[in-house]
Design an enzyme around this catalytic site. Sequence first.
Site, PDB file in Angstrom:
ATOM      1  N   GLN A 142       1.152   6.737 -17.226  1.00 38.63           N
ATOM      2  CA  GLN A 142       2.507   6.638 -16.673  1.00 38.63           C
ATOM      3  C   GLN A 142       3.247   5.395 -17.165  1.00 38.63           C
ATOM      4  O   GLN A 142       4.478   5.333 -17.049  1.00 38.63           O
ATOM      5  CB  GLN A 142       2.458   6.664 -15.142  1.00 38.63           C
ATOM      6  N   CYS A 148       3.765   8.027 -10.381  1.00 35.02           N
ATOM      7  CA  CYS A 148       2.431   8.592 -10.177  1.00 35.02           C
ATOM      8  C   CYS A 148       2.513   9.940  -9.478  1.00 35.02           C
ATOM      9  O   CYS A 148       1.721  10.836  -9.734  1.00 35.02           O
ATOM     10  CB  CYS A 148       1.597   7.627  -9.351  1.00 35.02           C
ATOM     11  N   HIS A 283      -0.194   5.432  -3.959  1.00 35.35           N
ATOM     12  CA  HIS A 283      -0.481   5.921  -5.307  1.00 35.35           C
ATOM     13  C   HIS A 283      -0.929   7.379  -5.257  1.00 35.35           C
ATOM     14  O   HIS A 283      -1.677   7.765  -4.366  1.00 35.35           O
ATOM     15  CB  HIS A 283      -1.566   5.044  -5.940  1.00 35.35           C
ATOM     16  N   ASN A 304      -6.763   9.918 -12.819  1.00 36.49           N
ATOM     17  CA  ASN A 304      -5.685   8.947 -12.642  1.00 36.49           C
ATOM     18  C   ASN A 304      -4.722   9.049 -13.828  1.00 36.49           C
ATOM     19  O   ASN A 304      -4.956   9.820 -14.766  1.00 36.49           O
ATOM     20  CB  ASN A 304      -6.275   7.538 -12.505  1.00 36.49           C
TER      21      ASN A 304
END
Length: 340
Positions: A142, A148, A283, A304
């Site tokens: 990102q 996110c 997040h 992630n």
Amino acid sequence: MASPKAFLLAILGCAFLFSGALAARALSDDSAMVARHEQWMAQYSRVYKDAAEKARRFEVFKANVKFIESFNAAGNRKFWLGVNQFADLTNDEFRATKTNKGFKPSPMKVPTGFRYENVSIDALPATIDWRTKGAVTPIKDQGQCGCCWAFSAVAATEGIVKISTGKLISLSEQELVDCDVHGEDQGCEGGLMDDAFKFIIKNGGLTTESGYPYTAADDKCKSGSNSAATIKGYEDVPANNEAALMKAVANQPVSVAVDGGDMTFQFYSGGVMTGSCGTDLDHGIAAIGYGKASDGTNYWLMKNSWGTTWGENGYLRMEKDISDKRGMCGLAMEPSYPTK
Ligand SMILES: *[C@@H]1O[C@H](CO)[C@@H](O)[C@H](O)[C@H]1NC(C)=O
């Protein structure tokens, strides 16, 4: 035969030499750290605007390396930390750029159905890894944009699209960043996975990653892009219930919100993350499996969006089935998934 006086002098002289050696070592420690910082800067293409900024960043880098090394040296951990791309950021800066602006906790959740409620836990596989079933695209990054929420929603969408159509299509986060400006969704300033799902439904799908590439910045919405994949709806996993989350993850990748602001999260490098962690959700990531580590610790497998230099090649394992119902770092508080 040496006189007692000469002997005394010899000891003193020796002590003097010894402390001189210590001073030299401290100096070379710092020069080793300077070299390490330079090497790290080259590795991550970091450029500072002037010498003052570089000196300041060096001090932060040094403190972080010391923290990471002493954490790893403690030896009683199930996971370890590494000097990654965030090594010249203080934890406050890391929180500000990486997480706080990224995910906005939902103030009021409207209950949705939960299609996996009657799934029997005992009938679930002991291990799930959606990567091995081809339902997970490569790790994305990102960058310096707090979106996110878009990466998390896209990962879950890519998963259900592959499971129901057989096709793995990398989808566009940037279309969400630019075009999804309803509800809590505000591009790089943060958003919610559920609002992203609502947008994808209303928008008639999402276009491909290559058709609408990621820029890591808020841009004007380029409308008229062709939809490459659609979803019908979305559902929330019952909150604070890791067993319910397991039922969902056994069936498809799931969007998950966590508190990703701790230093242990900032520098996570491998193993199963255990121990204390906050629950201030900030997040968005995606749960793409679960399993049991060789030492018997149950874990969630998470995707992630911080590139492959973070964690286990971009992935993270977090302890599963902990006594706190909210789950490790709050992961069981607000999970949700798209439906086809
Ligand atoms: C689960 O089982 C109950 C009782 O049989 C039923 O009422 C409910 O509709 C089922 N839920 C789903 C999602 O199928």
